[in-house]
Write an enzyme that holds these catalytic residues in place. Structure first.
Site, mmCIF file in Angstrom:
data_model
loop_
_atom_site.group_PDB
_atom_site.id
_atom_site.type_symbol
_atom_site.label_atom_id
_atom_site.label_comp_id
_atom_site.label_asym_id
_atom_site.label_seq_id
_atom_site.Cartn_x
_atom_site.Cartn_y
_atom_site.Cartn_z
ATOM 1 N N ARG A 27 0.819 -1.215 0.000
ATOM 2 C CA ARG A 27 0.000 0.000 0.000
ATOM 3 C C ARG A 27 0.854 1.268 0.000
ATOM 4 O O ARG A 27 0.326 2.382 -0.054
ATOM 5 C CB ARG A 27 -0.924 0.013 1.224
ATOM 6 C CG ARG A 27 -1.911 -1.135 1.269
ATOM 7 C CD ARG A 27 -2.771 -1.061 2.503
ATOM 8 N NE ARG A 27 -3.592 0.125 2.520
ATOM 9 C CZ ARG A 27 -4.786 0.233 1.954
ATOM 10 N NH1 ARG A 27 -5.319 -0.803 1.356
ATOM 11 N NH2 ARG A 27 -5.461 1.349 2.007
ATOM 12 N N TRP A 74 2.481 6.153 1.770
ATOM 13 C CA TRP A 74 2.531 6.463 0.328
ATOM 14 C C TRP A 74 2.240 7.952 0.278
ATOM 15 O O TRP A 74 1.112 8.389 0.473
ATOM 16 C CB TRP A 74 1.465 5.643 -0.387
ATOM 17 C CG TRP A 74 1.193 6.064 -1.793
ATOM 18 C CD1 TRP A 74 0.173 6.851 -2.235
ATOM 19 C CD2 TRP A 74 1.937 5.704 -2.948
ATOM 20 N NE1 TRP A 74 0.245 6.992 -3.597
ATOM 21 C CE2 TRP A 74 1.315 6.305 -4.059
ATOM 22 C CE3 TRP A 74 3.077 4.927 -3.160
ATOM 23 C CZ2 TRP A 74 1.794 6.152 -5.354
ATOM 24 C CZ3 TRP A 74 3.547 4.776 -4.453
ATOM 25 C CH2 TRP A 74 2.911 5.383 -5.526
ATOM 26 N N ASN A 100 -4.715 7.231 6.742
ATOM 27 C CA ASN A 100 -4.663 6.871 5.327
ATOM 28 C C ASN A 100 -5.761 7.679 4.639
ATOM 29 O O ASN A 100 -6.923 7.565 5.015
ATOM 30 C CB ASN A 100 -4.910 5.364 5.179
ATOM 31 C CG ASN A 100 -5.141 4.952 3.742
ATOM 32 O OD1 ASN A 100 -4.545 5.520 2.832
ATOM 33 N ND2 ASN A 100 -6.003 3.973 3.536
ATOM 34 N N GLY A 101 -5.386 8.506 3.672
ATOM 35 C CA GLY A 101 -6.398 9.302 2.982
ATOM 36 C C GLY A 101 -5.927 10.740 2.808
ATOM 37 O O GLY A 101 -4.731 11.019 2.861
ATOM 38 N N GLU A 482 -4.848 2.364 -26.400
ATOM 39 C CA GLU A 482 -4.614 1.866 -25.047
ATOM 40 C C GLU A 482 -5.180 0.446 -24.888
ATOM 41 O O GLU A 482 -4.551 -0.419 -24.279
ATOM 42 C CB GLU A 482 -5.231 2.844 -24.026
ATOM 43 C CG GLU A 482 -5.159 2.405 -22.575
ATOM 44 C CD GLU A 482 -3.761 2.128 -22.048
ATOM 45 O OE1 GLU A 482 -2.769 2.433 -22.739
ATOM 46 O OE2 GLU A 482 -3.672 1.568 -20.946
ATOM 47 N N LYS A 486 -2.991 -2.917 -23.914
ATOM 48 C CA LYS A 486 -3.329 -3.796 -22.779
ATOM 49 C C LYS A 486 -3.354 -5.248 -23.219
ATOM 50 O O LYS A 486 -2.812 -6.118 -22.559
ATOM 51 C CB LYS A 486 -4.697 -3.448 -22.162
ATOM 52 C CG LYS A 486 -4.822 -2.223 -21.294
ATOM 53 C CD LYS A 486 -4.032 -2.228 -20.032
ATOM 54 C CE LYS A 486 -2.629 -1.742 -20.264
ATOM 55 N NZ LYS A 486 -2.329 -0.391 -19.974
ATOM 56 N N LYS A 604 7.774 -2.973 -14.304
ATOM 57 C CA LYS A 604 6.828 -1.926 -13.929
ATOM 58 C C LYS A 604 7.402 -0.552 -14.215
ATOM 59 O O LYS A 604 6.724 0.335 -14.689
ATOM 60 C CB LYS A 604 6.451 -2.072 -12.444
ATOM 61 C CG LYS A 604 5.431 -1.044 -11.962
ATOM 62 C CD LYS A 604 4.105 -1.222 -12.688
ATOM 63 C CE LYS A 604 3.077 -0.164 -12.333
ATOM 64 N NZ LYS A 604 2.027 -0.088 -13.368
HETATM 65 O O1 M6R Z 1 5.693 4.967 -15.012
HETATM 66 P P1 M6R Z 1 5.348 5.510 -16.372
HETATM 67 O O2 M6R Z 1 3.949 5.979 -16.474
HETATM 68 O O3 M6R Z 1 6.333 6.523 -16.859
HETATM 69 O O4 M6R Z 1 5.492 4.247 -17.322
HETATM 70 C C1 M6R Z 1 5.378 4.388 -18.706
HETATM 71 C C2 M6R Z 1 5.212 3.051 -19.384
HETATM 72 O O5 M6R Z 1 6.344 2.253 -19.167
HETATM 73 C C3 M6R Z 1 3.973 2.293 -18.886
HETATM 74 O O6 M6R Z 1 2.815 3.059 -19.044
HETATM 75 C C4 M6R Z 1 3.789 0.970 -19.646
HETATM 76 O O7 M6R Z 1 3.482 1.233 -20.975
HETATM 77 C C5 M6R Z 1 2.720 0.109 -18.995
HETATM 78 N N1 M6R Z 1 3.234 -1.182 -18.721
HETATM 79 C C6 M6R Z 1 1.512 -0.084 -19.806
HETATM 80 O O8 M6R Z 1 0.547 -0.838 -19.165
#
Ligand code: M6R
Length: 609
Positions: A27, A74, A100-101, A482, A486, A604
């Protein structure tokens, strides 16, 4: 999104607090802290960094005591730092709170409390809650907390400790989760079930407005008016891993379902009290300054780039400033024309994407004024940009970005309306109308998410084994891009998005019998044109799944299946239309047995060029 915990019993509180926080790090984990009553005072230990840093800090001198609270943060208000870490205290150190919030009226409360002589240590919204409790405390802990709740506005789950009442914790929630774990001679409080699942499976799930006074051998729950509430015990039967995902099979699905709350958080504090305008107090560029920009670049990667495409449409349509959108890895090497009247907007969920960061630095070097739209407070991009607007979506764990995209669209929409007002490009009535529509979006996303079964069925039925085409015009094309990304990234199915009118210039050659085409037709201004393009692919025997808005009885006549999203202004439709596409990708990946949260070859955060 933060994680909070509380313990009251006969054992050492710190043991549970640290264990519970370790299960809540998903979180947020930019700082952590605990507070434990040691028999005479409440000792607070906190520091920036992950929980490991806190463990290390206190390893030779762990706070001793059998009642305490803890927090893993966070950051939203105030960068990650030792002083901004929770728990927060009042002036005396007698009142301690974890939160949190977002406390939306914290600035007004803070000014008032400073006038009354309170001294603040942090930049957070939370600290006002501790000082406010000190201010209103009348000897009755419960009644005083109730008074605090009457004065604060926003979303929260809160746990309070008070030195004068060393055998009880008080907790409450509004729009953020809170659960109480029922032990034997001890009780636990946590943001989420993973924190307590190793100690007990018997829980009370608090509802909005409920408040609990938690002692080691009793729990008293009341509603907003102070009337007693009788709750049923909820027995948790998930395993620990499922609990971390809130009972969802994957983080991606959890994050798709978090979107109503995430977009609500993005909006919070940015809509004027009268509900008719956008306020952006965090943007320190004044109206004159903003009026000087005659060119805007939006630069980003992946999903954030797709959000930028919609952002361009919003800014041009509403604020009438010309915008170019670039992929960061291209922009930085293409010698863009930039001067001091150029605004560069970088979009990044993580705030750490190397190409986006490099484009930002290059543009600054060339004299552009820079604005970051990001989710991560204190990230490299947030620190480097001249101005920052946060999406406040909470941590996104799944590699496939979902709630980051929808919150970025919300933020672009709000920014465009804000600039439109400054530039006088929209009437007050039109702005008020759009703000009203915007506020309906969280509930409309919930509606879209309320029945995912048909989407699951499409995904199974079509198998989507080879190529899938996504088509649309105008904003629908942006959403199509988009949707295709996905599907590609989590199900490894080849998918391409095309501007529907462009198909006939080449790609139509690929449309043969049985090829799946996802056709978006939510934009009224180009509806008839899109319909013609849909007929073109249907005439080649494609299998067409249409995305339409409620009330559209036409599209169904020309496609094989229709998925409907709620009716809104066509500018806002992308925020709804993307949801079925996220779900379609998710269920297609599940059908194919893919590792949804960790797709092959991807990370990520892409911190390499
Ligand atoms: O953290 P960021 O928004 O800069 O990341 C950009 C891309 O790497 C990110 O949006 C990527 O395309 C995703 N895996 C898409 O789902």
């Amino acid at each position: 999104m933060c994680g909070i915990v509380g313990y009251v019993g006969d054992k050492q509180a710190a043991d549970f607090l640290l264990e519970g926080l370790s299960k809540l790090e998903y979180r947020g984990y930019d700082s952590a802290g605990i507070a434990v009553y040691d028999g005479s005072k409440i000792r607070v230990e906190k520091c920036v960094g992950r929980l490991a840093a806190l463990r290390d800090k206190i390893k030779d001198n762990v706070p001793q005591g059998s009642i305490g609270i803890g927090h893993t943060r966070w950051a939203t208000h105030g960068r990650p730092s030792d002083t901004n870490a929770h728990p927060h205290t009042d002036c005396s150190g007698d009142f301690v709170v974890v939160h949190n919030g977002i406390i939306e009226n914290y600035l007004t409360l803070k000014e008032d409390l400073i006038e009354k002589g309170h001294v603040f240590k942090s930049e957070t919204d939370t600290e006002v809650v501790a000082h406010l409790l000190e201010e209103v405390y009348n000897g009755d802990f419960e009644e005083s907390v109730r008074e605090v709740l009457r004065r604060i506005e926003g979303s929260y789950s809160l746990v309070f400790m008070c030195r004068q009442h060393p055998d009880e914790l008080i907790c409450t929630k509004q729009d953020n989760p809170l659960v109480i774990g029922l032990g034997d001679g001890e009780n636990f409080i946590a943001s989420d079930i993973p924190a307590i699942i190793n100690r007990t499976r018997r829980t009370y799930i608090l509802n909005d407005g409920e408040m609990a006074v938690v002692r080691k051998d009793s729990i008293k729950i009341t509603n907003r008016k102070g009337e007693p509430v009788t709750k049923k015990v909820f027995e948790v039967n998930w395993n620990a891993e499922a609990a971390e995902k809130g009972g969802f099979e994957h983080f991606m699905l959890k994050e798709i379902h978090e979107q109503p709350k995430a977009v609500r958080d993005t909006m919070s504090q940015r809509i004027a009290k009268d509900g008719k305008r956008i306020v952006m107090d965090e943007l320190k560029w004044n109206a004159d300054y903003l009026n000087n920009f005659h060119k805007i670049y939006i630069v980003a990667c992946g999903t954030a780039y797709h959000a930028g495409l919609v952002g361009k449409y919003y800014i041009e349509k509403l604020a009438r400033i010309p915008v170019e959108v670039d992929i960061a890895s291209e922009f930085r090497y293409r010698d863009p024309i930039i001067d001091e009247n150029t605004m560069l907007i970088v979009v990044s969920q993580s705030g750490e994407t190397s190409d986006t960061l490099a484009a930002l630095k290059e543009s600054k070097r060339r004299g552009a004024k820079t604005l970051a739209l990001t989710n991560v407070v204190g990230s490299s991009i947030a620190r480097e940009a001249d101005q920052v607007l946060y999406t406040w979506a909470g941590p996104e764990i799944a590699v496939a970005s979902t709630k980051a995209y929808t919150t970025q669209l919300i933020l672009f929409f709000m920014l465009s309306l804000y600039m439109a007002e400054i530039k006088g490009t929209q009437t007050e009535e039109r702005v008020a109308e759009l703000v009203a529509k915007l506020q309906q979006i969280p509930a409309q996303i919930s509606e879209t998410l309320s029945d995912v079964e048909p989407i699951k069925t499409f995904a199974k039925q079509y198998g989507f084994n080879e190529d899938v085409f996504y088509i649309g015009r105008s904003l629908d094309w942006d959403v199509a891009l988009e949707g295709a990304l996905k599907l590609k990234e989590i199900s490894y199915i080849h998918a391409e998005a095309y501007a529907a009118g462009e198909l006939k210039h080449g790609t139509l050659a690929l449309i043969v019998e049985g090829v799946p085409v996802i056709a978006l037709a939510t934009q009224k201004s180009v509806y008839e044109k899109t319909l013609s393009n849909i007929k073109e692919v249907k005439a080649r025997d494609a299998v067409v799944i249409g995305i339409a808005t409620e009330g559209d009885d036409e599209l169904g006549k020309y496609v094989d299946h229709v998925m409907k999203v709620p009716e809104t202004d066509e500018l806002l439709t992308p925020i709804l239309a993307v949801v079925p596409l996220q779900l379609l990708a998710y269920f297609a990946a599940i059908t194919r047995g893919c590792d949804v949260d960790k797709p092959r070859n991807l990370a990520k955060s892409v911190t390499v060029e």
